[in-house]
Structures are given as C-alpha cells and as structure tokens.
Design a protein around this motif. Structure first.
Motif, PDB file in Angstrom:
ATOM      1  N   VAL A  84       0.846  -1.200   0.000  1.00  0.00           N
ATOM      2  CA  VAL A  84       0.000   0.000   0.000  1.00  0.00           C
ATOM      3  C   VAL A  84       0.878   1.245   0.000  1.00  0.00           C
ATOM      4  N   ARG A  85       1.932   1.242   0.807  1.00  0.00           N
ATOM      5  CA  ARG A  85       2.859   2.383   0.820  1.00  0.00           C
ATOM      6  C   ARG A  85       3.438   2.615  -0.579  1.00  0.00           C
ATOM      7  N   GLU A  86       3.794   1.514  -1.243  1.00  0.00           N
ATOM      8  CA  GLU A  86       4.384   1.625  -2.577  1.00  0.00           C
ATOM      9  C   GLU A  86       3.414   2.280  -3.557  1.00  0.00           C
ATOM     10  N   HIS A  87       2.182   1.823  -3.566  1.00  0.00           N
ATOM     11  CA  HIS A  87       1.207   2.383  -4.501  1.00  0.00           C
ATOM     12  C   HIS A  87       0.814   3.807  -4.129  1.00  0.00           C
ATOM     13  N   ALA A  88       0.823   4.133  -2.855  1.00  0.00           N
ATOM     14  CA  ALA A  88       0.547   5.514  -2.452  1.00  0.00           C
ATOM     15  C   ALA A  88       1.636   6.450  -2.971  1.00  0.00           C
ATOM     16  N   ALA A  89       2.891   6.007  -2.891  1.00  0.00           N
ATOM     17  CA  ALA A  89       3.996   6.821  -3.411  1.00  0.00           C
ATOM     18  C   ALA A  89       3.839   7.058  -4.904  1.00  0.00           C
ATOM     19  N   THR A  99       2.661  18.825   0.719  1.00  0.00           N
ATOM     20  CA  THR A  99       3.809  19.164   1.567  1.00  0.00           C
ATOM     21  C   THR A  99       4.036  18.125   2.658  1.00  0.00           C
ATOM     22  N   HIS A 100       2.946  17.618   3.220  1.00  0.00           N
ATOM     23  CA  HIS A 100       3.071  16.666   4.327  1.00  0.00           C
ATOM     24  C   HIS A 100       3.618  15.316   3.876  1.00  0.00           C
ATOM     25  N   ALA A 101       3.651  15.070   2.561  1.00  0.00           N
ATOM     26  CA  ALA A 101       4.148  13.783   2.070  1.00  0.00           C
ATOM     27  C   ALA A 101       5.630  13.808   1.749  1.00  0.00           C
ATOM     28  N   ILE A 102       6.220  14.989   1.658  1.00  0.00           N
ATOM     29  CA  ILE A 102       7.586  15.091   1.149  1.00  0.00           C
ATOM     30  C   ILE A 102       8.573  14.313   2.009  1.00  0.00           C
ATOM     31  N   ALA A 103       8.487  14.454   3.319  1.00  0.00           N
ATOM     32  CA  ALA A 103       9.439  13.763   4.194  1.00  0.00           C
ATOM     33  C   ALA A 103       9.321  12.245   4.059  1.00  0.00           C
ATOM     34  N   SER A 104       8.095  11.743   3.975  1.00  0.00           N
ATOM     35  CA  SER A 104       7.903  10.296   3.828  1.00  0.00           C
ATOM     36  C   SER A 104       8.425   9.806   2.482  1.00  0.00           C
ATOM     37  N   LEU A 105       8.193  10.589   1.432  1.00  0.00           N
ATOM     38  CA  LEU A 105       8.696  10.200   0.115  1.00  0.00           C
ATOM     39  C   LEU A 105      10.215  10.197   0.088  1.00  0.00           C
ATOM     40  N   SER A 110      15.346   7.111  -0.010  1.00  0.00           N
ATOM     41  CA  SER A 110      16.592   6.688   0.644  1.00  0.00           C
ATOM     42  C   SER A 110      16.654   5.179   0.808  1.00  0.00           C
ATOM     43  N   ASP A 111      15.489   4.542   0.967  1.00  0.00           N
ATOM     44  CA  ASP A 111      15.460   3.086   1.123  1.00  0.00           C
ATOM     45  C   ASP A 111      15.755   2.366  -0.192  1.00  0.00           C
ATOM     46  N   GLY A 112      15.528   3.041  -1.308  1.00  0.00           N
ATOM     47  CA  GLY A 112      15.855   2.466  -2.611  1.00  0.00           C
ATOM     48  C   GLY A 112      14.824   1.477  -3.104  1.00  0.00           C
ATOM     49  N   GLY A 113      15.230   0.656  -4.060  1.00  0.00           N
ATOM     50  CA  GLY A 113      14.353  -0.350  -4.633  1.00  0.00           C
ATOM     51  C   GLY A 113      13.287   0.256  -5.533  1.00  0.00           C
ATOM     52  N   PHE A 114      12.335  -0.584  -5.917  1.00  0.00           N
ATOM     53  CA  PHE A 114      11.261  -0.149  -6.809  1.00  0.00           C
ATOM     54  C   PHE A 114      10.412   0.937  -6.158  1.00  0.00           C
ATOM     55  N   THR A 122       7.677  10.638  -8.247  1.00  0.00           N
ATOM     56  CA  THR A 122       6.672  11.580  -7.764  1.00  0.00           C
ATOM     57  C   THR A 122       7.305  12.906  -7.373  1.00  0.00           C
ATOM     58  N   LEU A 123       8.426  12.862  -6.667  1.00  0.00           N
ATOM     59  CA  LEU A 123       9.104  14.102  -6.291  1.00  0.00           C
ATOM     60  C   LEU A 123       9.561  14.865  -7.527  1.00  0.00           C
ATOM     61  N   GLU A 124      10.009  14.151  -8.547  1.00  0.00           N
ATOM     62  CA  GLU A 124      10.416  14.828  -9.780  1.00  0.00           C
ATOM     63  C   GLU A 124       9.228  15.535 -10.434  1.00  0.00           C
ATOM     64  N   LYS A 125       8.071  14.888 -10.436  1.00  0.00           N
ATOM     65  CA  LYS A 125       6.881  15.527 -11.005  1.00  0.00           C
ATOM     66  C   LYS A 125       6.498  16.782 -10.224  1.00  0.00           C
ATOM     67  N   TRP A 126       6.772  16.797  -8.938  1.00  0.00           N
ATOM     68  CA  TRP A 126       6.438  17.951  -8.113  1.00  0.00           C
ATOM     69  C   TRP A 126       7.489  19.061  -8.196  1.00  0.00           C
ATOM     70  N   SER A 127       8.598  18.815  -8.884  1.00  0.00           N
ATOM     71  CA  SER A 127       9.728  19.742  -8.792  1.00  0.00           C
ATOM     72  C   SER A 127       9.450  21.094  -9.446  1.00  0.00           C
ATOM     73  N   SER A 128       8.528  21.151 -10.412  1.00  0.00           N
ATOM     74  CA  SER A 128       8.222  22.458 -11.008  1.00  0.00           C
ATOM     75  C   SER A 128       7.378  23.320 -10.075  1.00  0.00           C
ATOM     76  N   PRO A 129       6.245  22.838  -9.589  1.00  0.00           N
ATOM     77  CA  PRO A 129       5.440  23.699  -8.708  1.00  0.00           C
ATOM     78  C   PRO A 129       6.005  23.843  -7.295  1.00  0.00           C
ATOM     79  N   ALA A 130       6.836  22.900  -6.862  1.00  0.00           N
ATOM     80  CA  ALA A 130       7.307  22.939  -5.467  1.00  0.00           C
ATOM     81  C   ALA A 130       8.818  22.770  -5.388  1.00  0.00           C
TER      82      ALA A 130
END
Length: 726
Positions: A84-89, A99-105, A110-114, A122-130
């Motif tokens: 579930v965590r994977e699909h939420a990411a 904003t509240h998701a950034i730290a968890s992402l 950092s954990d790596g893997g798929f 997801t963070l890359e997609k957010w890089s323009s507006p945020a």
C-alpha cells in the motif's frame, strides 16, 4: 456508473486481469465525482481483504484532486502494508504537491528499490510547482547520517529538481573531496543536465579538472561535459535512422554473451534485425524522397560501462550509415530487468546522450515494459522522436497463468505485486501503446480476443496504425550448423560434456532447452519434471543459458532449484548437463547435434523443450524447428501459430508438471520416428514453416514500411506545425 458500482465491478470481475482493468474505471469515477461519499467509499475499500480493490482505491484517491483525499494518501505512506505504501507513493504523482508527504517520500527514496524509484518519480513531477520546497527538504535530509547508497539516491533526486536553488548544493557535493565517490558521481551527472545554470564556464572548468585527473570520476565528468554542450546539428542524410534498445543485455555484433543474465532471444533478435533492416530497402513509390532509400542506419542501444560510453558517442556521431551500437552506462554491475527499475535516471540520461549524438533519429522502437522503455519514452517525448511499440500481453499472460493455477489470488495480490510489479507494468504497457505512433503485435491464434481481454486494446480501432509482425531467425546460421553436424569435431565443447557421462547414458538422445535462467522460462520446472519421471531414463537433458560463474539473483534462484531436483555432484551421473550461456552459432550447432546425434556420445532423435510459463513468440523454438527438431512449447501465445501440434511438436500447459512430462514423452516418440525416416520429411517440413514465414529478413521487410510510414507522417506533422508547405 458511480463509485459504488465501479467497486462492485472489480469485486465481480471473473479474473485478476479483468479486475485490474476494472480498477481503471474506479479511478475515472472518483475523478468525475470527488465528493464526500466517494471519499467515504474509498476509505472503506482500503480496509477490505481484496488487495486489488484496496490498490484500486489508492489510485482512485489520487484522481479526486481533493484536499481530504490528498491527506489520506499522505497517511497511506505510513500504512503497515508495504505494498500500500508503494502504490501511495506512485499515486501521489498524479496529484498536486502534498507538503506533508515530502518527508515520507524522501525516506522511501533513501530506502531504494522499486518503491524508492516510484517515490523519486513523484518528487520529480512535483519539482516544477514545489521546487524550492523540495530543495530545502532534501538538503535538510542530507544532513542526516545516511549510508553512502542512501545518500547517493538523495543527491540524485536533488539533481532532478529544476529549481536554481539546487545548483549550489549539487556543486558542493560534486567537488567536495571528502564526499564518497558515489555521491560525487550522482552530483556530477546531475550537473550535466543543468546547461542553464549560473556560472557555467566555471562549472566546465571544474569538470575539465576532474577529466584531467582521470579515473571513474573523470569519466563521469567527461559525460557531463558532453551533456552540457548543445546538441550537434543534424547533418542532411538520405534514408531513415531507426533506434532500438534493450538495456538488460551486453549486446555486441558477435552475440558473445547470449544466454547470460537477460541476454536472451531479444539480444540475438536486435543484432540480426538491425543488419537485415539495412537490406530491406524496397520503399514503395509515393513516399517522400527523403525516405525513399528506406532504413540506412540502425542504432542499437544496450548497457555498458562509463568508460565505453564516451567512445561510443564518437562512433555514433561519426557513423552516417550501417548498424552502430551504443552503450548506456547504468553505474552498476549487470542488473536483471526485474531489479533495474531504480536505474531509471541513469538510463534516461544515457539514452538521451546517445540519441542526441546520433543527430536525426526518425523512429525509436520500444519492445518491453521495462525501465529502458520507461526511460526511452521520456527521452522520445523531450526530443520529439516518434515511437513504435511492440505490444505483448506481458505481464498480463503471466498474471492469467498464475490466476488459473491458483498461484496468484486477490487476497495475496499485494505481496506478489510488490515483488513482480504487475500493476505498474500493465499500466506501462498501456501508456507506451497509447503514446506510440504505431503499434506492432506478435501473431497469436486469437490475437484480437487476447488483446481485448488481456490488454484492453481493440485491434480494429485505427487499423492503419497497427501491424502484425512475426519475429524471425537467421536461417543461414542454422543451415550452416546442420551442415557442419556431419563432420567430427563440429561441437568440441558439447563432445567434452557428453564424454563425462557414464557410458550407458551416452547411448541416449538429448533433450535440449535454451534460454535465460529465470523462473518465467521454467528451466527448474523442466529439470524437476525430467528428474522425477521416466524421462530421465529415456534421454539426457542439456540446459543452455545463464552465467554460471557470476549468476544474477534470478539465475542463482534457478540454479538452487535445479540443485534441489538433482544435486550438483550427481549432474553427470544422472545425465544432466548445465552448460551456461553460449554464443548463438554454438547453440545452433548443438541444436543440430540433438537432432542428428553424435556417434558414441548421443543418439539421434533428440527433442527441444521450451518450458516457459508464457512465450510471446519464441525465437529459440523457431531455431529448433529450423534445425529439424521436434519441439515442446507452451499452449498459449505465439508458438501455437507455427507448431503443428502432434506433428512438428506438442503444445501443452508447461506449468503443469504432469502435462509437461506427457508432452516431452510424446516428443521423444515423434523424434524417434523422424530419426528412423531416412527421407527426413518431418525435419524438412519444420524448416519450411520457418523459411516461409519466420525469417529475420521477412521480419525486416514487414517493419521497414512501418518505419517509413511513421517517419513520413511525422514529417507531415512537423510541416503542418511549422507552417512549411509540403
């Protein structure tokens, strides 16, 4: 339809594949009606025991574009269920920055893997507006005590943020000699993508200094400098340039690594096809003169080292015609396709670098739902290169097979999906097909039905942009092997292995199977079936494929399962030959030896066995038939279009050991009959099937007009978009 009805349709879907398709409808409905009741229904669905409904609800939340739904997705990043965590990411990438998701992402990155790859995406997609917010968060995270691998992943992610505030920390990481080499490499590679950065001349001076110092950092810096340069102007050329790729193989013209790791039939195909396309120059009249010469240059991309990549760029840029090879440095040792998803960024940069160096690339052909195609599709969008995509129901066929056998259930889908990435790969197939200028399909007995039911594609929609193309083999290689089999000493390596068998086993024929040591290919299943039945008294078993010296995790798994069926110290005594990967021409000679025998070492009348769970087409099967062998093949997918069941071979449910044993037993009987026939009628008919329909030359002739049509259509689009008259 409504949200509740969409959930009901998932629950009532008769198969897992149809449930996955129904999940798309739930996302559409949630986006159409993002109200309080929809949120309530999806929240309730998350607590259920049907994993497919749970994951469908996760993705539906992202489509709501609602503050409360976004907050719930953020909470799911801390769900106790890892899948579930994977699909939420992944799903958060479809929403506005949270904003509240950034730290968890960042933690997931950092954990790596798929999962880390999805979080990074997801963070890359957010890089323009945020962007500025992400830079601050990543810099703060990098103050923590991460290990080198985690720190490297975070710096790589920082390099994906386009905000100018990322420039200074990237330079600091790149040129700080106290940093680890991995972190510095990630920062240097990222700086190569920032041609608009302030103080570029100083950056180039610093990178030049690293190049002068040599070593791996110098090699990475050299590639970064190349990336910073503007792309070369495309030189006028006649004819088309077609690019093709497979990043999980070390592809070279000699096919020296065929069968090792993921160097399977696709590597052989790309080498042979690239050569054949250069001869398929029968362009029909009426196309633009620019494309009248057909394909004059083929660029084949595969993995390789950082050191080799620089030289390849010069070769690619300096080759105006012919078949040229370029290597994409992935920054790690050979990695199988299943574990390569975290290499997305390195793959994208390497592919972009080679395609820019090539000048004009008219068509990019993608064939796999893997990280290479994921990355290459991004590059094609950026550079404006039209794509052709070969659509295969993979992993759809595997999902269906596991569903039928009971190995995959709704309640256990999440855990399996976390390992196999079924959901992501099915969506990737759909996305690549939808964005392609033209789609290509393998022939199947029920192609239209399978594409509709498994993939959701209607073949009769836009038929002018769909073509059925059979894969093909090089008959000359097989014919030479069969001719050479009559001479002593034609296969010395095989002779040496057979000489190690007990004398009584050297009177038996050979069962032969060629392919990667991967669970989908069924090698361990074949060994266990053979060893646990009377088949082992009828024939010796020769397995060709895999890197025995440095096995990948997938190969190690299969070798361990093989050893469970037959202990390694008993292989020779039991008649089991594990040969490892061999060059394609050597394998061809062994196919001929299995059919014709080797006096004093192997009896004639052997057979070829493909025990794959699924086989979209089956190049090794075609090569075996071209050599005149009776074959055993899966009863689904491409083989049913060319194996005459009960005559040239036997189709069976290869995942069922009892049915596999029955088919192999029948194949040995049929092969014995063929060996006793001095006229060789069966062998001639098997070869004729291949010669008439499944040669590499026929495949090239079928694809060449597809490429010309795509390129001509793209030219018209460019003219229309730029106002240039035709």
């Amino acid at each position: 339809m409504g949200t509740q009805m969409a959930i009901d349709r998932i629950a009532q879907a008769p198969t897992i594949v149809s449930a996955l398709r129904a999940a798309e409808e739930l996302a559409v409905e949630a986006g159409r009606d993002p109200g309080v009741r929809t949120l309530r229904l999806l929240t309730a669905a998350l607590a259920g025991d049907d994993d497919i409904i749970v994951l469908a609800a996760v993705h539906a939340l992202a489509e709501m574009q609602d503050a409360d739904a976004g907050a719930l997705l953020c909470e799911l990043l801390r769900d106790p269920r890892p899948w579930v965590r994977e699909h939420a990411a992944w799903a958060l990438g479809q929403s506005m920055p949270q904003t509240h998701a950034i730290a968890s992402l960042i933690r997931l990155v950092s954990d790596g893997g798929f999962t880390g790859m999805l979080a990074q995406q997801t963070l890359e997609k957010w890089s323009s507006p945020a962007g500025e917010t992400l830079v601050v968060a990543l810099e703060a995270a990098l103050l923590g005590g991460w290990d080198v691998a985690a720190r490297t992943r975070l710096v790589e992610t920082l390099g994906l943020v386009r905000h100018p505030s990322a420039d200074a920390p990237l330079r600091r990481f790149a040129f700080d000699t106290a940093e680890s080499d991995g972190v510095r490499e990630a920062a240097i590679a990222a700086l190569g993508q920032r041609a608009d950065a302030h103080g570029q001349s100083e950056l180039e001076r610093q990178l030049d200094a690293l190049v002068d110092a040599g070593g791996r950092l110098g090699d990475v810096a050299r590639l970064a400098l190349i990336d910073l340069d503007p792309p070369p102007a495309a030189a006028p050329r006649e004819g088309l340039t077609v690019a093709q790729l497979f990043l999980h193989a070390d592809i070279d013209p000699s096919l020296s690594s065929a069968g090792a790791g993921d160097n399977g039939g696709i590597a052989t195909l790309l080498v042979r096809l690239g050569d054949a396309l250069l001869s398929a120059d029968d362009a029909p009249a009426g196309l633009d003169d620019l494309y009248g010469a057909g394909v004059t240059r083929v660029l084949t991309l595969s993995r390789g080292s950082v050191q080799a990549a620089g030289g390849d760029l010069l070769t690619v840029a300096g080759t105006a015609s012919g078949h040229v090879y370029g290597r994409v440095p992935l920054g790690t040792a050979s990695t199988g396709s299943a574990a390569a998803w975290p290499l997305r960024v390195a793959a994208r940069r390497g592919i972009r670098r080679l395609l820019r160096a090539a000048g004009r690339v008219d068509v990019l052909h993608l064939r796999m739902a893997d990280v290479g195609s994921l990355a290459a599709a991004d590059v094609a969008r950026e550079l404006g290169i039209p794509t052709v995509f070969t659509v295969a129901p993979d992993p759809h066929s595997v999902i269906a097979s596991m569903d039928r056998s009971g190995a995959l259930t709704r309640s256990g889908f999440g855990a399996v999906d976390q390992r196999e990435h079924f959901w992501f790969r099915t969506r990737l197939v759909q996305g690549l097909a939808a964005s392609a200028s033209h789609t290509v399909f393998f022939p199947r007995p029920e192609l239209a039905r399978d594409m509709r039911e498994l993939v959701g594609i209607e073949l009769d929609e836009h038929p002018d942009r769909r073509t059925v193309v059979a894969e093909g083999v090089d008959l000359e290689v097989i014919d030479r092997a069969v001719a050479a089999a009559a001479y002593p000493g034609a296969s010395p390596d095989l002779a040496e292995m057979l000489d190690a068998l007990p004398a009584e086993r050297r009177r038996l024929p050979l069962l032969l199977s060629v392919g990667r040591l991967h669970k989908v290919k069924g090698m361990a299943t074949l060994v266990a079936t053979w060893a646990g039945s009377a088949l082992s008294e009828r024939a010796n078993l020769l397995i060709v494929g895999g890197d025995l010296d440095s096995p990948s995790p997938d190969e190690r798994e299969q070798l361990d399962l093989i050893a469970q069926a037959v202990p390694e110290d008993a292989w020779s005594a039991r008649g089991l030959l594990i040969a490892g990967h061999r060059p394609n021409d050597v394998t061809a000679r062994w196919l001929a030896a299995a059919r014709l025998g080797m006096p004093g070492r192997a009896a004639p009348g052997g057979a070829y066995v493909c025990a794959s769970m699924k086989e979209e087409f089956g190049l090794a099967l075609l090569e075996a038939m071209a050599a005149g062998l009776v074959v055993v093949a899966p009863d689904g997918g491409g083989p049913a279009t060319y194996v005459l069941d009960g005559d040239t071979g036997f189709l069976t449910a290869t995942w069922d050991s009892a049915r596999l044993e029955e088919a192999v037993d029948a194949a040995l009987d049929r092969a014995a009959e063929a060996a006793a026939d001095s006229d060789g009628d069966l062998a001639r008919r098997a070869r004729r099937i291949v010669a008439d329909r499944f040669t590499i030359q026929a495949m090239a002739r079928a694809l060449a007009p597809v490429y010309r049509g795509v390129a001509a259509a793209e030219e018209e689009i460019v003219r229309a978009a730029t106002g240039i008259p035709a």
